[in-house]
Write a protein that holds these residues in place. Sequence first.
Motif: not given
Lengths: 451, 304
Positions: A3-24
Amino acid sequence: MASKTFRGGVHLNYHKELTNQKPLINVDASDVVIIPLKMHIGQEASPIVKKGDRVLVGQKIGDTSAFVGVPVHSSVSGEVQKIDTTLLPNGLRGLAVFIKNDGQYELDPSIKPKASLEELSSREIVDIVREAGIVGLGGATFPTHVKLCVPEGKDVDYLLVNGAECEPYLTCDHRIMLERTDELFYGIEAAARACGAEHIKICIEDNKKDCIELLAKRCGPNCEVVALETKYPQGGEKQLIKAVLNREVPSGTLPYEVGVVVINVGTAVAIAEAIQKGMPLVKRAVSVTGDIVNNPGNFIVPIGTTMDKLLDIVGGTKEPIGRIIYGGPMMGTSIHETDEPVVKGTSGILVLGRNESPLIGEPDPCIRCARCVDHCPMHLMPNMLERLVSKEELDKAKKMGLNDCIECGCCSYVCPSKRHLVQWIRVGKMELIARKKREDQKIASKAIETA
Amino acid sequence: MAEDLLIIASSPHIRAKDTVQSIMYSVAIALLPAVAAGVYFFGWYALAIVLVSIGSAVAAEVVWQKLRGQALRVSDGSAIVTGLLLAMNLPPTAPLWMAALGSAVAIIIGKQVYGGLGANPFNPALVGRVFLTASFPMLMTKWALPAGYDAIASATPLAVMKAGGTVPLTNLFFGSIPGCLGETSALALLIGGIYLLIKGHIDYRIVTGIFGSVVVLSLLMGLDPVAQLLAGGLMLGALFMATDMVTSPVTPKGRWVFGIGVGLLVMLIRNGAGMPEGVSFSILLMNAAVPLINRTTRPRIYGR
């Protein structure tokens, strides 16, 4: 492929599983919608309706003649209660149209499909986009027609479609890519035509494998899906361009300077709606999420709907609320009251408990660990900027890149001394703007004196 | 604060877990294998030196902050680390009063007079060590052989090598050699150093810069690079003293310059000067160069 990326930045705790399976899910607007006249960068729109008027869904209720500025439309049908200043989610006060929602959602007769894409010139697409009040839905709310309207002499070869969604918790762009794929590609095609880009790259962080697979299958010959390392702030326009094309936008300029236009996936869908249905931007996808939220989810919310209504929809919270954040935890703004409306730039609503984000008191002294320098995606020295701004040495701070800061907040996030680095930088940037205003006024009054 | 009011703050709304305190305690923990090695090779007296040194550093900080009417901040752990590091830099025969004095000097002259945590230009523990070396040169070079060796005093491996002799590499690696309390066991120091590298508390550029330049210069000078790395205070200095956040550069390039500079000076002092070892002085000299290094190695800003 890596995967492509840039220099700098941070890795975070994403908590995306709370809603990423929930349809609009489509939701109703609140009983009263509050539609601010400035939900974008640029000139505030002026109201073109008055108290007592009946307005319809999609009807224009405010407009501006400024190039950097967009009209505003009603998201409901009903009666205009008042036009008044109110507290906006960005913490500032501004004019807003209050509309009593009659629950009928009666469409304005002007809402009709536009011509097919093949028949539209690039100028016509830009006009449709402006008239539909479309702004960057990733959160920056820069008017989209300004982006698409490439100035004479500048050549754009790449359209980057931003599906990075690098802020933790937020998943509405993820769901848009999965569920609104047809509109997404239609909007991308329209945007590419408008700005004259020959190549299209859809950029997605590699924590959304399902989107990467699905969209790669749908890409045409001039289109490609690019997987990006999951790292904040990958969705920042400048970081995206660096990661995908290895180009750097010169300081103080816009991406077309290096032949690039970037639009968010949600914005592309809004463009499709404006052309295919003639529907202006009156709704947007919003993740309402957080560990303490009872039923977090992704919703299509009419603009102007207040937070109380959304809190009801998600069934309230398990614990007392500490902060309500419009946007993500890194760059979002915490709101004052639950009667504040969802605006065009509200990419998500994050509800944090009182223990999840306690207030930070007096910070420790800087121990020069340089984490802020290592992680700054703009390669600034936040430790120096903080010191210079707090000592009011703004000229030096400007030389060291004060105005290049994108306010992503990585510096404050990583600081072990919990110093308010990006916060001081914001103070410095605002002070520079205020100073410029004072100087302009001085020059203007001098001109009057000598005249 | 009323329970039902929302908290308003400027973003970011989340912060990373590391604090000044957690970093300092990690450094202290990372030094424990070397302390254990010191006790194993030089006996329980070594532990007494360590405890007195830490106690004195903490006491000096408390007394200073009380006298100056400042808020007490010993709990941040930085005084513990300074005391611990000073003890590691003392010969295992050092009298306890000397450990106490060195620590107090490290905290007060090395740190507090500059304004306390984060404001000192020189590594405090090294200030304490250099003060003791200058004041009590005999006591500071009275080496003891590790337990099990039948001798009263001996030369350090670097002195032996400078005189043309050789020392078995395994002794250098495990630490059964004369030297300072905490510097002899390369293995124990490496365990702690790797732990800190993984946690991100020390910078790989400084460590690589030092080790790299020492190896390259050793090869150029026809010396055994492995012996040069393992002998003397290099491991301790490179992993735990040169990497002190407060006194090393803040720019990425600057940390390379700093590390390489320390390595060059170490080899210069070891082979060109009268002293057998020069890690302390090399680091202090590079500490003095930090403001200049920071100013000349600023990162290029994106888009400029």
